[in-house]
Write a protein that holds these residues in place. Structure first.
Motif, PDB file in Angstrom:
ATOM      1  N   VAL A   1       0.837  -1.195   0.000  1.00 26.05           N
ATOM      2  CA  VAL A   1       0.000   0.000   0.000  1.00 26.05           C
ATOM      3  C   VAL A   1       0.874   1.248   0.000  1.00 26.05           C
ATOM      4  O   VAL A   1       2.015   1.239   0.467  1.00 26.05           O
ATOM      5  N   GLN A   2       0.315   2.307  -0.533  1.00 28.82           N
ATOM      6  CA  GLN A   2       1.041   3.566  -0.580  1.00 28.82           C
ATOM      7  C   GLN A   2       1.122   4.142   0.824  1.00 28.82           C
ATOM      8  O   GLN A   2       0.130   4.339   1.495  1.00 28.82           O
ATOM      9  N   SER A   3       2.307   4.396   1.277  1.00 31.82           N
ATOM     10  CA  SER A   3       2.522   4.856   2.643  1.00 31.82           C
ATOM     11  C   SER A   3       2.461   6.380   2.732  1.00 31.82           C
ATOM     12  O   SER A   3       2.821   7.086   1.790  1.00 31.82           O
ATOM     13  N   ALA A   4       2.003   6.879   3.884  1.00 29.91           N
ATOM     14  CA  ALA A   4       2.069   8.318   4.159  1.00 29.91           C
ATOM     15  C   ALA A   4       3.478   8.637   4.634  1.00 29.91           C
ATOM     16  O   ALA A   4       3.949   8.081   5.627  1.00 29.91           O
ATOM     17  N   LEU A   5       4.158   9.502   3.915  1.00 29.01           N
ATOM     18  CA  LEU A   5       5.530   9.828   4.259  1.00 29.01           C
ATOM     19  C   LEU A   5       5.594  10.705   5.497  1.00 29.01           C
ATOM     20  O   LEU A   5       4.799  11.620   5.663  1.00 29.01           O
ATOM     21  N   HIS A   6       6.561  10.409   6.356  1.00 32.43           N
ATOM     22  CA  HIS A   6       6.800  11.251   7.527  1.00 32.43           C
ATOM     23  C   HIS A   6       8.249  11.074   7.960  1.00 32.43           C
ATOM     24  O   HIS A   6       8.946  10.135   7.526  1.00 32.43           O
ATOM     25  N   GLY A   7       8.717  11.959   8.804  1.00 34.81           N
ATOM     26  CA  GLY A   7      10.086  11.876   9.287  1.00 34.81           C
ATOM     27  C   GLY A   7      10.345  10.575  10.031  1.00 34.81           C
ATOM     28  O   GLY A   7       9.433   9.964  10.587  1.00 34.81           O
TER      29      GLY A   7
ATOM     30  N   VAL B   1       7.094  11.552  -3.562  1.00 35.16           N
ATOM     31  CA  VAL B   1       8.204  11.897  -2.667  1.00 35.16           C
ATOM     32  C   VAL B   1       8.700  13.303  -2.979  1.00 35.16           C
ATOM     33  O   VAL B   1       8.907  14.127  -2.078  1.00 35.16           O
ATOM     34  N   LEU B   2       8.882  13.589  -4.261  1.00 32.01           N
ATOM     35  CA  LEU B   2       9.388  14.898  -4.671  1.00 32.01           C
ATOM     36  C   LEU B   2       8.384  15.998  -4.330  1.00 32.01           C
ATOM     37  O   LEU B   2       8.778  17.091  -3.897  1.00 32.01           O
ATOM     38  N   ARG B   3       7.102  15.697  -4.484  1.00 33.26           N
ATOM     39  CA  ARG B   3       6.073  16.690  -4.154  1.00 33.26           C
ATOM     40  C   ARG B   3       6.077  16.989  -2.651  1.00 33.26           C
ATOM     41  O   ARG B   3       5.994  18.148  -2.229  1.00 33.26           O
ATOM     42  N   ALA B   4       6.206  15.938  -1.830  1.00 36.25           N
ATOM     43  CA  ALA B   4       6.223  16.132  -0.379  1.00 36.25           C
ATOM     44  C   ALA B   4       7.449  16.926   0.062  1.00 36.25           C
ATOM     45  O   ALA B   4       7.376  17.768   0.960  1.00 36.25           O
ATOM     46  N   ALA B   5       8.591  16.660  -0.602  1.00 39.63           N
ATOM     47  CA  ALA B   5       9.806  17.407  -0.268  1.00 39.63           C
ATOM     48  C   ALA B   5       9.668  18.873  -0.686  1.00 39.63           C
ATOM     49  O   ALA B   5      10.092  19.784   0.041  1.00 39.63           O
ATOM     50  N   LYS B   6       9.058  19.109  -1.842  1.00 37.47           N
ATOM     51  CA  LYS B   6       8.911  20.482  -2.348  1.00 37.47           C
ATOM     52  C   LYS B   6       7.988  21.313  -1.464  1.00 37.47           C
ATOM     53  O   LYS B   6       8.243  22.501  -1.216  1.00 37.47           O
ATOM     54  N   THR B   7       6.918  20.679  -0.947  1.00 39.02           N
ATOM     55  CA  THR B   7       5.968  21.417  -0.112  1.00 39.02           C
ATOM     56  C   THR B   7       6.447  21.552   1.330  1.00 39.02           C
ATOM     57  O   THR B   7       5.830  22.276   2.121  1.00 39.02           O
ATOM     58  N   GLY B   8       7.520  20.842   1.665  1.00 41.94           N
ATOM     59  CA  GLY B   8       8.058  20.950   3.018  1.00 41.94           C
ATOM     60  C   GLY B   8       7.423  20.021   4.027  1.00 41.94           C
ATOM     61  O   GLY B   8       7.708  20.114   5.227  1.00 41.94           O
TER      62      GLY B   8
ATOM     63  N   GLU C   1      16.920  13.544  -9.203  1.00 40.69           N
ATOM     64  CA  GLU C   1      15.749  14.255  -8.684  1.00 40.69           C
ATOM     65  C   GLU C   1      15.722  14.266  -7.159  1.00 40.69           C
ATOM     66  O   GLU C   1      15.421  15.288  -6.533  1.00 40.69           O
ATOM     67  N   LEU C   2      16.058  13.128  -6.542  1.00 39.73           N
ATOM     68  CA  LEU C   2      16.064  13.063  -5.078  1.00 39.73           C
ATOM     69  C   LEU C   2      17.218  13.877  -4.501  1.00 39.73           C
ATOM     70  O   LEU C   2      17.073  14.541  -3.466  1.00 39.73           O
ATOM     71  N   LEU C   3      18.366  13.841  -5.172  1.00 35.03           N
ATOM     72  CA  LEU C   3      19.501  14.645  -4.710  1.00 35.03           C
ATOM     73  C   LEU C   3      19.154  16.130  -4.716  1.00 35.03           C
ATOM     74  O   LEU C   3      19.437  16.857  -3.758  1.00 35.03           O
ATOM     75  N   GLU C   4      18.528  16.563  -5.800  1.00 34.36           N
ATOM     76  CA  GLU C   4      18.190  17.980  -5.917  1.00 34.36           C
ATOM     77  C   GLU C   4      17.111  18.394  -4.922  1.00 34.36           C
ATOM     78  O   GLU C   4      17.052  19.552  -4.497  1.00 34.36           O
ATOM     79  N   ALA C   5      16.248  17.449  -4.534  1.00 33.81           N
ATOM     80  CA  ALA C   5      15.159  17.764  -3.605  1.00 33.81           C
ATOM     81  C   ALA C   5      15.574  17.645  -2.144  1.00 33.81           C
ATOM     82  O   ALA C   5      14.810  18.018  -1.256  1.00 33.81           O
ATOM     83  N   SER C   6      16.786  17.144  -1.898  1.00 33.61           N
ATOM     84  CA  SER C   6      17.186  16.882  -0.508  1.00 33.61           C
ATOM     85  C   SER C   6      17.504  18.165   0.239  1.00 33.61           C
ATOM     86  O   SER C   6      18.078  19.105  -0.313  1.00 33.61           O
ATOM     87  N   GLU C   7      17.125  18.174   1.509  1.00 38.85           N
ATOM     88  CA  GLU C   7      17.443  19.305   2.372  1.00 38.85           C
ATOM     89  C   GLU C   7      18.877  19.212   2.856  1.00 38.85           C
ATOM     90  O   GLU C   7      19.555  20.217   3.027  1.00 38.85           O
TER      91      GLU C   7
END
Length: 234
Positions: free
Chosen positions: A85-91, A154-161, A199-205
């Protein structure tokens, strides 16, 4: 049973997967008792099984044909395939990007289970329910099945913070992993041969590096994941 061991497409079609060995059977009965079928070598005694389980005692020669192992343990079994199942991403999650070696994937799942850290798969990982992955996980797939998330989410969640990504990378901007708190971040481990996708490298904090001798280029993906998981807990 042979096709369940060998074919990812067949596993998805049948909604089942297979495993081999007495230790894994014990783990499945304890944590994931949705067994559908058990094959056992004639003369072996089975433990109590769920009532819906089909069983068959077969000659050792036939078990040799069914089992993917060179030296079968005398037990092979099939289980219902859980939904990825698609997981809700969190820290506090570990994200795997294109981990293609089933042994590495299983070892990472086993280590993450020991640290009680959820694992999310994205972007071309190996089948977590292949025989090699299940065996390398030592039952972790029964206790804490991995989840999946599309890369674009993943990229959308990283972009929105809503999440902060920490990627392992050999870049000038990478910080020593010992100096970065990963508790509330989504840590990313990348492909054995190609590393983490652009894409993940560029989106990383944050980008982090595991310090090692200058003569060494990289670590095995499962070893790197173990060090990252340790840091996430400390």
């Amino acid at each position: 049973m042979r096709r369940l061991f060998s074919s990812s497409a067949y596993r998805r079609e049948c909604r089942q997967f297979a495993a081999e060995g007495w230790k894994l059977l014990d783990e499945a009965l304890r944590w994931y008792s949705r067994l559908t079928c058990v094959l056992v070598t004639e003369g072996q005694t089975l433990p109590p099984l769920p009532p819906q389980t089909r069983t068959a005692a077969i000659p050792a020669s036939l078990m040799q044909s069914v089992s993917p192992m060179r030296t079968p343990q005398g037990i092979a079994f099939a289980l219902e395939l859980p939904e990825l199942v698609q997981s809700a991403l969190h820290g506090g999650m570990l994200l795997l990007d294109r981990i293609q070696d089933p042994g590495n994937l299983g070892t990472i799942l086993r280590t993450a289970d020991a640290f009680d850290i959820p694992v999310v798969l994205t972007n071309g990982c190996a089948d977590p329910f292949s025989e090699k992955t299940v065996r390398a996980s030592m039952g972790a797939v029964f206790r804490t099945p991995p989840q999946s998330v599309p890369l674009d989410e993943v990229l959308r969640a990283a972009k929105t913070g809503s999440i902060a990504l920490a990627t392992t990378a050999l870049t000038p901007a990478a910080q020593d992993i010992r100096e970065v708190s990963l508790h509330d971040m989504v840590a990313v481990i990348g492909s054995e041969g190609q590393g983490i996708c652009r894409e993940l490298l560029e989106a990383s904090e944050k980008q982090v590096i595991i310090p090692m001798a200058p003569r060494c280029e990289s670590l095995n993906a499962a070893v790197a994941a173990a060090l990252v998981l340790w840091q996430m807990k400390h």
